[in-house]
Design an enzyme around this catalytic site. Structure first.
Site, PDB file in Angstrom:
ATOM      1  N   TYR A 108       0.804  -1.216   0.000  1.00  0.00           N
ATOM      2  CA  TYR A 108       0.000   0.000   0.000  1.00  0.00           C
ATOM      3  C   TYR A 108       0.841   1.271   0.000  1.00  0.00           C
ATOM      4  CZ  TYR A 108      -3.843  -3.176   0.812  1.00  0.00           C
ATOM      5  OH  TYR A 108      -4.756  -4.189   0.669  1.00  0.00           O
ATOM      6  N   TYR A 163     -12.174  -7.974   6.979  1.00  0.00           N
ATOM      7  CA  TYR A 163     -11.049  -8.027   6.032  1.00  0.00           C
ATOM      8  C   TYR A 163     -10.709  -9.486   5.766  1.00  0.00           C
ATOM      9  CZ  TYR A 163      -6.519  -7.642   3.851  1.00  0.00           C
ATOM     10  OH  TYR A 163      -5.474  -7.764   2.958  1.00  0.00           O
ATOM     11  N   ASP A 217     -12.718 -17.232   9.296  1.00  0.00           N
ATOM     12  CA  ASP A 217     -11.396 -16.779   8.871  1.00  0.00           C
ATOM     13  C   ASP A 217     -10.586 -16.478  10.139  1.00  0.00           C
ATOM     14  OD1 ASP A 217      -9.168 -15.413   8.081  1.00  0.00           O
ATOM     15  OD2 ASP A 217     -10.199 -14.095   6.657  1.00  0.00           O
ATOM     16  N   LYS A 243      -1.067 -16.640   8.509  1.00  0.00           N
ATOM     17  CA  LYS A 243      -0.224 -15.755   9.324  1.00  0.00           C
ATOM     18  C   LYS A 243       0.724 -16.459  10.308  1.00  0.00           C
ATOM     19  CE  LYS A 243      -2.201 -11.336   8.473  1.00  0.00           C
ATOM     20  NZ  LYS A 243      -3.542 -10.967   8.043  1.00  0.00           N
TER      21      LYS A 243
HETATM   22  C1  LIG Z   1      -4.077 -11.031   6.715  1.00  0.00           C
HETATM   23  C2  LIG Z   1      -5.431 -11.615   6.578  1.00  0.00           C
HETATM   24  C3  LIG Z   1      -5.846 -12.238   5.393  1.00  0.00           C
HETATM   25  C4  LIG Z   1      -4.971 -12.298   4.165  1.00  0.00           C
HETATM   26  O1  LIG Z   1      -3.800 -13.006   4.371  1.00  0.00           O
HETATM   27  P1  LIG Z   1      -2.544 -12.770   3.380  1.00  0.00           P
HETATM   28  O2  LIG Z   1      -1.535 -13.768   3.859  1.00  0.00           O
HETATM   29  O3  LIG Z   1      -2.130 -11.351   3.566  1.00  0.00           O
HETATM   30  O4  LIG Z   1      -3.024 -13.052   2.004  1.00  0.00           O
HETATM   31  C5  LIG Z   1      -7.102 -12.786   5.358  1.00  0.00           C
HETATM   32  N1  LIG Z   1      -7.924 -12.739   6.427  1.00  0.00           N
HETATM   33  C6  LIG Z   1      -7.562 -12.155   7.584  1.00  0.00           C
HETATM   34  C7  LIG Z   1      -8.506 -12.143   8.735  1.00  0.00           C
HETATM   35  C8  LIG Z   1      -6.312 -11.566   7.698  1.00  0.00           C
HETATM   36  O5  LIG Z   1      -5.969 -10.937   8.837  1.00  0.00           O
END
Ligand SMILES: *Cc1c(COP(=O)(O)O)cnc(C)c1O
Length: 426
Positions: free
Chosen positions: A14, A141, A242, A271
């Site tokens: 970004y 997100y 997620d 992550k």
């Molecule tokens: C960071 C994140 C993503 C995306 O993961 P990337 O490894 O950056 O593609 C998806 N969902 C959540 C909740 C996240 O924090």
């Protein structure tokens, strides 16, 4: 380091090629410390975006990587398997909610989300139903790829520009009752209305459990999640959680869904999976979902990335999962949570502070005015910490190995910024 070259030619996340912001050159890192080229040492408050939970340059993880690279760094996963993948998936299945039985290894969080959405679409296709919509929450997100962007907040997010190009999904109001507040049943009204109205076209609900991360660092009440699970069951809709940011202990539970004592049909993790060593993610599914998908017309799940199940990443991830146990992550995270609960409320005395909140190893200071990224970042570096705010959110998600003195230093650096007008865009 050739920082002039970096400024001129390399995109950072970004950032602009016309007015690039300062980038700080890191030469090495160990434990919770980032070492800059000029010799400065910074206490890391970000875990490199939720990932480096055990800190940097960890001897156990280094050994896992070295040992594996001497065996095989990468081999295709189509028709071939290997011990690192088997070891990792065994570990994963022992940690996740017990109904999840099938692991799909993917490359990044965004891809894990894409995979989960494709699973849901294939699930309904196999059942002979056309269900093109997803129901999700505002302020969410889910990543940077197209399907992930389409379920990310359509207005406040970094992706609103793409609005006309993305499939239109259904957004319910995000919960307003905070984790530590008294539950307000009306919080679920909008979600209930949306699922009741649209359930016949909805393939799945996808959301971030308990903590909405990059969409606003909102920490919400477990009863909301309980209610979502109930409504999904009532209407026979899949629930995708997620946990890419929240997974592996960050909120004080191994997975955030445990706060609400519910299980998802599909789970995305990423992550912290390799503790920040390499990019790796996974999408896990219940047998019902997996077997329905594979019993359909295609006869298989239609996805297979080139670097699927990369042995190097799997070996480090398996070692990182084992480290959670030996390090006693519950004790580590609890200690950080206690410090946040003692230190953060005091910051409310500053007029610029709108709200403070915390859960597990997540601490958030929301300000009334957006930060000036360039000046506040320079201030934090000057103070010897690495904290990277966005908008009105100054937040910390430090490595679990952080000691009380590290947490105090992070919060102290934030406090020292709150009184200076130069660090905010008035
Ligand atoms: C960071 C994140 C993503 C995306 O993961 P990337 O490894 O950056 O593609 C998806 N969902 C959540 C909740 C996240 O924090």
């Amino acid at each position: 380091m050739d920082l002039a070259f970096d400024r001129r030619h390399i995109w950072h996340p970004y950032t602009s090629t016309i007015t690039p912001l300062t980038c700080y050159p890191v030469t090495s890192a160990s434990g919770v410390m980032l070492h800059l080229e000029d010799g400065k040492q910074l206490v890391d408050g970000m875990s490199s975006w939720w990932s480096a939970i055990h800190g940097y340059n960890h001897p156990t993880l280094n050994t896992a990587a070295h040992d594996q690279i001497d065996q095989v760094a990468h081999v295709m996963f189509g028709g071939i398997t290997h011990a690192p993948a088997i070891n990792l998936c065994k570990k994963l299945l022992s940690l996740v909610p017990s109904n999840l039985q099938h692991v799909f290894l993917a490359d990044s969080g965004s891809v894990a989300v894409e995979v989960s959405l494709k699973m849901a679409l294939q699930y309904w296709h196999a059942k002979g139903e056309f269900r093109p919509k997803f129901l999700t929450l505002r302020d969410g997100y889910h990543g940077d790829t197209f399907a992930a962007m389409s379920v990310t907040d359509p207005d406040n997010s970094m992706h609103y520009l793409y609005k006309g190009f993305l499939p239109q999904h259904i957004f319910a109001k995000s919960p307003t009752t905070g984790y530590w507040q008294e539950w307000d049943e009306s919080d679920l009204d909008d979600f209930r209305d949306k699922i009741t109205l649209h359930h016949q076209e909805i393939a799945a609900v996808i959301l971030e459990p308990i903590v909405q991360g990059a969409g606003g660092m909102r920490i919400y009440h477990p009863n909301f999640l309980k209610g979502v699970r109930k409504l999904c069951d009532q209407f026979g809709i899949l629930l995708i959680l997620d946990e890419i940011a929240t997974g592996f202990g960050r909120t004080g539970k191994m997975f955030a869904c445990e706060h609400a004592e519910i299980q998802p049909d599909v789970l995305c993790v990423g992550k912290a999976l390799t503790s920040g060593y390499m990019t790796l993610s996974a999408t896990l599914a219940s047998s019902e979902v997996a077997n329905t998908v594979c019993g359909g017309e295609a006869g298989c799940f239609m996805h297979g990335p080139t670097f699927m199940g990369n042995p190097l990443a799997c070996a480090v991830a398996a070692a990182s999962m084992a480290l959670l146990e030996t390090n006693q992550w519950q004790t580590q995270v609890k200690q950080i949570e206690q410090l946040f609960s003692q230190l953060l409320p005091k910051l409310k005395q500053y007029p610029i502070v709108q709200d403070v909140r915390w859960l597990g190893a997540i601490g958030v200071v929301e300000t009334t005015t957006a930060v000036n990224m360039e000046t506040i970042q320079a201030h934090f570096v000057e103070q010897g910490v690495w904290i990277r705010p966005f908008g009105k959110l100054i937040y910390m998600m430090p490595p679990y190995i952080s000691e009380p003195e590290h947490i105090e230093k992070l919060v102290g650096a934030i406090e020292s910024a709150l009184e200076c007008e130069d660090y905010f865009n008035y």
